[in-house]
Scaffold this motif. Structure first.
Motif, PDB file in Angstrom:
ATOM      1  N   VAL A  70       1.745   7.858  14.519  1.00  0.00           N
ATOM      2  CA  VAL A  70       0.795   7.360  15.558  1.00  0.00           C
ATOM      3  C   VAL A  70       0.481   8.255  16.704  1.00  0.00           C
ATOM      4  O   VAL A  70      -0.500   8.362  17.267  1.00  0.00           O
ATOM      5  CB  VAL A  70       1.280   5.940  16.133  1.00  0.00           C
ATOM      6  N   GLN A  71       1.429   9.096  16.992  1.00  0.00           N
ATOM      7  CA  GLN A  71       1.443  10.038  18.165  1.00  0.00           C
ATOM      8  C   GLN A  71       0.202  10.920  17.872  1.00  0.00           C
ATOM      9  O   GLN A  71      -0.339  11.376  18.731  1.00  0.00           O
ATOM     10  CB  GLN A  71       2.791  10.722  18.394  1.00  0.00           C
ATOM     11  N   ARG A  72       0.430  11.263  16.357  1.00  0.00           N
ATOM     12  CA  ARG A  72      -0.487  12.627  16.283  1.00  0.00           C
ATOM     13  C   ARG A  72      -1.914  11.928  15.802  1.00  0.00           C
ATOM     14  O   ARG A  72      -3.027  12.817  16.130  1.00  0.00           O
ATOM     15  CB  ARG A  72       0.317  13.249  15.202  1.00  0.00           C
ATOM     16  N   PHE A  73      -2.075  11.163  14.906  1.00  0.00           N
ATOM     17  CA  PHE A  73      -3.307  10.682  14.159  1.00  0.00           C
ATOM     18  C   PHE A  73      -3.645   9.426  14.867  1.00  0.00           C
ATOM     19  O   PHE A  73      -4.927   8.693  14.264  1.00  0.00           O
ATOM     20  CB  PHE A  73      -3.045  10.759  12.744  1.00  0.00           C
ATOM     21  N   GLY A  74      -3.007   8.470  15.538  1.00  0.00           N
ATOM     22  CA  GLY A  74      -3.319   7.100  15.789  1.00  0.00           C
ATOM     23  C   GLY A  74      -2.717   6.080  14.856  1.00  0.00           C
ATOM     24  O   GLY A  74      -2.229   6.577  13.950  1.00  0.00           O
ATOM     25  N   HIS A  75      -3.302   4.869  14.763  1.00  0.00           N
ATOM     26  CA  HIS A  75      -2.803   3.980  13.921  1.00  0.00           C
ATOM     27  C   HIS A  75      -3.249   4.510  12.367  1.00  0.00           C
ATOM     28  O   HIS A  75      -4.132   4.856  12.070  1.00  0.00           O
ATOM     29  CB  HIS A  75      -3.585   2.795  14.041  1.00  0.00           C
ATOM     30  N   PRO A  76      -2.135   4.247  11.535  1.00  0.00           N
ATOM     31  CA  PRO A  76      -2.408   4.757  10.344  1.00  0.00           C
ATOM     32  C   PRO A  76      -3.361   4.130   9.575  1.00  0.00           C
ATOM     33  O   PRO A  76      -3.878   4.939   8.366  1.00  0.00           O
ATOM     34  CB  PRO A  76      -0.988   4.391   9.520  1.00  0.00           C
ATOM     35  N   ARG A  77      -3.906   2.914   9.427  1.00  0.00           N
ATOM     36  CA  ARG A  77      -5.143   2.296   8.792  1.00  0.00           C
ATOM     37  C   ARG A  77      -4.796   2.853   7.305  1.00  0.00           C
ATOM     38  O   ARG A  77      -5.750   3.539   6.888  1.00  0.00           O
ATOM     39  CB  ARG A  77      -6.267   2.741   9.420  1.00  0.00           C
ATOM     40  N   LEU A  78      -3.825   2.312   6.661  1.00  0.00           N
ATOM     41  CA  LEU A  78      -3.499   2.955   5.367  1.00  0.00           C
ATOM     42  C   LEU A  78      -4.656   2.588   4.284  1.00  0.00           C
ATOM     43  O   LEU A  78      -5.045   3.498   3.629  1.00  0.00           O
ATOM     44  CB  LEU A  78      -2.293   2.301   4.890  1.00  0.00           C
ATOM     45  N   ARG A  79      -5.053   1.330   4.319  1.00  0.00           N
ATOM     46  CA  ARG A  79      -6.239   0.801   3.454  1.00  0.00           C
ATOM     47  C   ARG A  79      -7.575   1.998   3.569  1.00  0.00           C
ATOM     48  O   ARG A  79      -8.086   2.441   2.539  1.00  0.00           O
ATOM     49  CB  ARG A  79      -6.507  -0.423   3.405  1.00  0.00           C
ATOM     50  N   ALA A  80      -7.882   2.001   5.035  1.00  0.00           N
ATOM     51  CA  ALA A  80      -9.000   2.852   5.327  1.00  0.00           C
ATOM     52  C   ALA A  80      -8.941   4.247   4.912  1.00  0.00           C
ATOM     53  O   ALA A  80      -9.833   4.871   4.290  1.00  0.00           O
ATOM     54  CB  ALA A  80      -9.313   2.623   6.634  1.00  0.00           C
ATOM     55  N   ARG A  81      -7.766   4.726   5.185  1.00  0.00           N
ATOM     56  CA  ARG A  81      -7.658   6.026   5.106  1.00  0.00           C
ATOM     57  C   ARG A  81      -7.435   6.498   3.349  1.00  0.00           C
ATOM     58  O   ARG A  81      -7.963   7.596   2.928  1.00  0.00           O
ATOM     59  CB  ARG A  81      -6.237   6.878   5.534  1.00  0.00           C
ATOM     60  N   HIS A  82      -7.047   5.530   2.461  1.00  0.00           N
ATOM     61  CA  HIS A  82      -7.006   5.810   1.159  1.00  0.00           C
ATOM     62  C   HIS A  82      -8.102   5.219   0.594  1.00  0.00           C
ATOM     63  O   HIS A  82      -8.116   5.349  -0.781  1.00  0.00           O
ATOM     64  CB  HIS A  82      -5.690   5.040   0.519  1.00  0.00           C
ATOM     65  N   GLY A  83      -8.996   4.546   1.210  1.00  0.00           N
ATOM     66  CA  GLY A  83     -10.215   3.915   0.431  1.00  0.00           C
ATOM     67  C   GLY A  83     -11.105   4.908  -0.342  1.00  0.00           C
ATOM     68  O   GLY A  83     -11.685   4.516  -1.321  1.00  0.00           O
ATOM     69  N   ALA A  84     -11.236   6.040  -0.132  1.00  0.00           N
ATOM     70  CA  ALA A  84     -12.121   7.003  -0.839  1.00  0.00           C
ATOM     71  C   ALA A  84     -11.558   7.215  -2.177  1.00  0.00           C
ATOM     72  O   ALA A  84     -11.940   7.931  -3.102  1.00  0.00           O
ATOM     73  CB  ALA A  84     -12.309   8.138  -0.105  1.00  0.00           C
ATOM     74  N   PHE A  85     -10.018   7.029  -2.291  1.00  0.00           N
ATOM     75  CA  PHE A  85      -9.104   7.523  -3.533  1.00  0.00           C
ATOM     76  C   PHE A  85      -9.051   6.154  -4.470  1.00  0.00           C
ATOM     77  O   PHE A  85      -8.856   5.171  -3.818  1.00  0.00           O
ATOM     78  CB  PHE A  85      -7.995   7.831  -3.012  1.00  0.00           C
ATOM     79  N   PRO A  86      -9.078   6.323  -5.920  1.00  0.00           N
ATOM     80  CA  PRO A  86      -8.919   5.141  -6.755  1.00  0.00           C
ATOM     81  C   PRO A  86      -7.507   4.853  -6.731  1.00  0.00           C
ATOM     82  O   PRO A  86      -6.677   5.605  -7.429  1.00  0.00           O
ATOM     83  CB  PRO A  86      -9.547   5.700  -8.038  1.00  0.00           C
ATOM     84  N   VAL A  87      -7.135   3.879  -6.202  1.00  0.00           N
ATOM     85  CA  VAL A  87      -5.891   3.366  -6.090  1.00  0.00           C
ATOM     86  C   VAL A  87      -5.667   2.064  -7.114  1.00  0.00           C
ATOM     87  O   VAL A  87      -6.027   1.042  -6.478  1.00  0.00           O
ATOM     88  CB  VAL A  87      -5.231   3.210  -4.859  1.00  0.00           C
ATOM     89  N   ASP A  88      -5.515   2.084  -8.344  1.00  0.00           N
ATOM     90  CA  ASP A  88      -5.423   0.912  -9.380  1.00  0.00           C
ATOM     91  C   ASP A  88      -3.921   0.580  -9.620  1.00  0.00           C
ATOM     92  O   ASP A  88      -3.123   1.610  -8.932  1.00  0.00           O
ATOM     93  CB  ASP A  88      -6.144   1.218 -10.419  1.00  0.00           C
ATOM     94  N   ASP A  89      -3.468  -0.118 -10.646  1.00  0.00           N
ATOM     95  CA  ASP A  89      -2.375  -0.483 -10.734  1.00  0.00           C
ATOM     96  C   ASP A  89      -1.462   0.588 -11.299  1.00  0.00           C
ATOM     97  O   ASP A  89      -0.375   0.755 -10.799  1.00  0.00           O
ATOM     98  CB  ASP A  89      -2.376  -1.659 -11.902  1.00  0.00           C
ATOM     99  N   ARG A  90      -2.308   1.452 -12.051  1.00  0.00           N
ATOM    100  CA  ARG A  90      -1.290   2.692 -12.716  1.00  0.00           C
ATOM    101  C   ARG A  90      -0.960   3.691 -11.792  1.00  0.00           C
ATOM    102  O   ARG A  90       0.058   4.190 -11.749  1.00  0.00           O
ATOM    103  CB  ARG A  90      -2.213   3.222 -13.760  1.00  0.00           C
TER     104      ARG A  90
END
Length: 130
Positions: A70-90
Protein backbone atom coordinates in the motif's frame (compact mmCIF):
# COMPACT_ATOMS: atom_id res chain seq x y z
CA UNK A 1 4.77 2.81 11.11
CA UNK A 2 2.41 0.73 13.17
CA UNK A 3 3.64 -2.01 15.45
CA UNK A 4 2.62 -5.49 14.35
CA UNK A 5 0.86 -7.46 17.05
CA UNK A 6 2.54 -10.71 18.04
CA UNK A 7 -0.73 -12.51 17.30
CA UNK A 8 -0.77 -11.43 13.63
CA UNK A 9 0.05 -14.18 11.12
CA UNK A 10 3.02 -12.07 9.97
CA UNK A 11 4.65 -12.25 13.41
CA UNK A 12 3.58 -15.85 14.04
CA UNK A 13 5.12 -16.89 10.72
CA UNK A 14 8.42 -15.24 11.60
CA UNK A 15 8.24 -11.76 10.05
CA UNK A 16 10.01 -10.46 6.98
CA UNK A 17 12.50 -13.30 6.54
CA UNK A 18 9.78 -15.97 6.75
CA UNK A 19 7.50 -14.13 4.32
CA UNK A 20 10.37 -13.78 1.83
CA UNK A 21 11.18 -17.46 2.24
CA UNK A 22 7.54 -18.38 1.59
CA UNK A 23 7.34 -16.17 -1.52
CA UNK A 24 10.64 -17.44 -2.92
CA UNK A 25 9.66 -21.06 -2.38
CA UNK A 26 6.26 -20.43 -4.00
CA UNK A 27 7.89 -19.09 -7.16
CA UNK A 28 10.57 -21.80 -7.16
CA UNK A 29 7.82 -24.42 -7.13
CA UNK A 30 5.83 -22.63 -9.81
CA UNK A 31 8.86 -22.58 -12.10
CA UNK A 32 10.08 -26.09 -11.39
CA UNK A 33 6.91 -28.11 -11.77
CA UNK A 34 5.85 -28.77 -15.36
CA UNK A 35 2.29 -29.46 -14.22
CA UNK A 36 1.98 -25.80 -13.14
CA UNK A 37 3.49 -24.23 -16.24
CA UNK A 38 0.16 -23.59 -17.95
CA UNK A 39 -1.85 -21.58 -17.22
CA UNK A 40 -0.22 -20.41 -13.96
CA UNK A 41 3.34 -19.82 -15.18
CA UNK A 42 2.12 -18.57 -18.54
CA UNK A 43 0.35 -15.57 -16.99
CA UNK A 44 3.56 -14.40 -15.29
CA UNK A 45 6.43 -12.51 -16.92
CA UNK A 46 9.58 -14.41 -17.86
CA UNK A 47 11.57 -12.53 -15.21
CA UNK A 48 9.81 -13.16 -11.91
CA UNK A 49 11.80 -10.61 -9.87
CA UNK A 50 9.05 -7.99 -9.85
CA UNK A 51 6.34 -10.59 -9.23
CA UNK A 52 8.26 -11.95 -6.24
CA UNK A 53 8.77 -8.50 -4.79
CA UNK A 54 5.14 -7.50 -5.25
CA UNK A 55 3.86 -10.70 -3.65
CA UNK A 56 6.24 -10.17 -0.73
CA UNK A 57 5.10 -6.57 -0.30
CA UNK A 58 1.44 -7.58 -0.54
CA UNK A 59 1.70 -10.55 1.83
CA UNK A 60 3.51 -8.46 4.43
CA UNK A 61 0.45 -6.28 4.89
CA UNK A 62 -2.11 -9.00 4.19
CA UNK A 63 -0.60 -11.09 6.98
CA UNK A 64 -0.78 -8.22 9.46
CA UNK A 65 2.74 -6.86 9.09
CA UNK A 66 3.89 -3.60 7.53
CA UNK A 67 1.64 -2.36 4.71
CA UNK A 68 4.53 -2.21 2.26
CA UNK A 69 2.47 -2.76 -0.88
CA UNK A 70 0.00 0.00 0.00
CA UNK A 71 2.84 2.40 0.84
CA UNK A 72 4.43 1.81 -2.54
CA UNK A 73 1.53 1.18 -4.94
CA UNK A 74 -1.67 2.14 -3.14
CA UNK A 75 -4.61 -0.17 -2.58
CA UNK A 76 -3.90 -3.65 -3.99
CA UNK A 77 -7.17 -3.90 -5.99
CA UNK A 78 -6.35 -7.55 -6.58
CA UNK A 79 -9.11 -8.36 -9.04
CA UNK A 80 -8.57 -5.22 -11.07
CA UNK A 81 -4.79 -5.73 -11.24
CA UNK A 82 -5.26 -9.34 -12.36
CA UNK A 83 -8.19 -8.64 -14.71
CA UNK A 84 -6.07 -8.80 -17.85
CA UNK A 85 -4.90 -12.32 -17.01
CA UNK A 86 -7.07 -15.42 -17.40
CA UNK A 87 -7.54 -16.72 -13.87
CA UNK A 88 -9.75 -19.79 -14.16
CA UNK A 89 -10.28 -22.76 -11.85
CA UNK A 90 -7.13 -24.44 -13.13
CA UNK A 91 -4.92 -21.37 -12.56
CA UNK A 92 -6.45 -20.94 -9.10
CA UNK A 93 -5.82 -24.59 -8.24
CA UNK A 94 -2.24 -24.42 -9.50
CA UNK A 95 -1.61 -21.26 -7.47
CA UNK A 96 -3.04 -22.92 -4.37
CA UNK A 97 -1.00 -26.10 -4.93
CA UNK A 98 2.23 -24.08 -5.09
CA UNK A 99 1.31 -21.98 -2.07
CA UNK A 100 0.23 -24.96 0.02
CA UNK A 101 3.47 -26.81 -0.78
CA UNK A 102 5.51 -23.70 0.03
CA UNK A 103 3.60 -23.35 3.32
CA UNK A 104 4.32 -26.99 4.19
CA UNK A 105 8.03 -26.35 3.66
CA UNK A 106 8.14 -23.20 5.80
CA UNK A 107 7.99 -23.89 9.51
CA UNK A 108 4.69 -22.83 11.04
CA UNK A 109 2.30 -24.02 13.67
CA UNK A 110 -0.44 -26.33 12.39
CA UNK A 111 -3.20 -23.90 13.39
CA UNK A 112 -1.48 -21.10 11.47
CA UNK A 113 -1.22 -23.37 8.42
CA UNK A 114 -4.97 -24.06 8.57
CA UNK A 115 -5.78 -20.37 9.05
CA UNK A 116 -3.60 -19.33 6.10
CA UNK A 117 -4.79 -22.19 3.91
CA UNK A 118 -8.39 -21.08 4.39
CA UNK A 119 -7.59 -17.39 3.88
CA UNK A 120 -5.55 -18.09 0.73
CA UNK A 121 -8.37 -20.30 -0.61
CA UNK A 122 -10.94 -17.53 -0.15
CA UNK A 123 -8.64 -15.04 -1.87
CA UNK A 124 -7.80 -17.44 -4.71
CA UNK A 125 -11.50 -18.12 -5.28
CA UNK A 126 -12.14 -14.36 -5.38
CA UNK A 127 -9.45 -13.91 -8.03
CA UNK A 128 -11.14 -16.13 -10.63
CA UNK A 129 -12.30 -14.10 -13.62
CA UNK A 130 -13.02 -16.82 -16.19
Amino acid sequence: MRAEPESAPYARLGGEDAVRKLVNRFYDLMESEAQWQTPLRAIHPQDLSESKEKLFLFLSGWLGGPDLYVQRFGHPRLRARHGAFPVDDRARDQWMACMLQAMREVEMAPELYVHLRDAFQRTADFMRNR
